[in-house]
Write an enzyme that holds these catalytic residues in place. Structure first.
Site, short mmCIF file in Angstrom:
data_model
loop_
_atom_site.label_atom_id
_atom_site.label_comp_id
_atom_site.label_asym_id
_atom_site.label_seq_id
_atom_site.Cartn_x
_atom_site.Cartn_y
_atom_site.Cartn_z
N LEU A 56 0.90 -1.35 0.03
CA LEU A 56 -0.13 -0.02 -0.17
C LEU A 56 1.00 1.11 -0.05
CD1 LEU A 56 -2.80 -0.96 2.69
CD2 LEU A 56 -2.91 -0.79 0.14
N ASP A 57 0.64 2.24 -0.84
CA ASP A 57 1.13 3.59 -0.96
C ASP A 57 1.59 4.18 0.72
OD1 ASP A 57 1.13 3.12 -3.64
OD2 ASP A 57 -0.58 4.40 -3.63
N TYR A 58 2.64 4.83 0.61
CA TYR A 58 2.85 5.35 1.87
C TYR A 58 1.93 6.41 2.60
CZ TYR A 58 5.60 8.90 5.08
OH TYR A 58 6.00 9.43 6.02
N THR A 93 -1.38 5.96 1.66
CA THR A 93 -2.57 4.98 1.67
C THR A 93 -2.73 4.16 3.01
OG1 THR A 93 -2.64 5.04 -0.62
CG2 THR A 93 -3.99 3.23 0.67
#
Length: 242
Positions: free
Chosen positions: A101-103, A105
């Site tokens: 998961l993105d930083y 998100t």
């Protein structure tokens, strides 16, 4: 079934490359028989010896983690930022995230030391559904949402059809909250899909992974998956394979 050299490496005996060399040199036995073929696959019940020493395999670990925003989906970061393994306590096993998961998100992320399981969960062929809750800029029209439902062209190709619905609209027309379910896992995919229809994401959370959800958990919480949940996930992936 997993490749022999991978099992040896996961047991901490040698690197993957060194394990391959040991196999080629005839220093590895499976169930008492010498194996010199790279790519040989073994099951959990097979007895493996390296230079006469039995291989003790790691116990499989399966965790569900509610990743907060501002955390890297990795086991280490050279910039000193928080990583997912900072939250899960001490494990002898080498645990890593399933996908990422993105930083910026938050949401549901699986962690494991089972490579075969991780591949089942990540590979787009198995079509594991992932549901996100996104706060987006502006109010999307029905036409814009239909583009997401039919598949939308991104720089790396067309997306598969997504399920999408508006959960809430801001009275001033400045924001909307949508629920979006996809079966892929491209880099920043949900954000790029929303940008493509002119409604950039302001905040994003992965709410569900298959039948798993975040209910009862707070950001930073972690819990083990039950054996039944692991079995269900495997069955779901295998039923969706082509």
């Amino acid at each position: 079934m997993e490749r022999l050299q991978k099992v040896i490496a996961q047991a901490g005996i040698a690197s993957r490359r060194k394990a391959e060399a040991l196999i080629l040199e005839g220093k590895v036995r499976v169930n008492g028989k010498e194996v010199r073929t790279l790519g040989t696959k073994v099951s959990e019940s097979d007895r493996i010896e390296v230079e006469g020493i039995p291989v003790e395999r790691e116990e499989k670990v399966y965790l569900l983690f509610y990743k907060p925003r501002g955390v890297i989906s990795s086991v280490h970061d050279d910039k000193g930022r928080k990583v997912v393994t900072d939250y899960i306590g001490m494990f002898e096993e080498r645990i890593y995230p399933v996908g990422r998961l993105d930083y910026d998100t938050s949401g549901l992320l699986l962690l494991t030391n089972d490579g075969a399981f991780a591949n089942l969960m990540m590979h787009p062929r198995y079509e594991i559904p992932k549901t996100y809750i996104a706060r987006i800029k502006g109010i999307p029209t029905r036409e814009a949402l239909d583009k997401l439902r039919k598949g939308i062209k991104l720089e790396d190709g067309m997306t598969k059809p997504a399920k999408v619905k508006v959960v809430k609209r801001d009275r001033k027309g400045q924001h909307a909250i949508i629920e979006l379910t996809i079966h892929e896992g491209r880099n920043r995919q949900v954000r790029r899909m929303c940008e493509a229809i002119g409604h950039p994401v302001e905040k994003l959370r992965r709410e569900q992974f298959a039948f798993l959800h975040l209910r009862g958990l707070n950001a930073g919480d972690v819990r083990p998956l039950t054996p039944h949940e692991v079995k269900q996930l495997r069955a779901l992936a295998e039923s969706g394979s082509m």
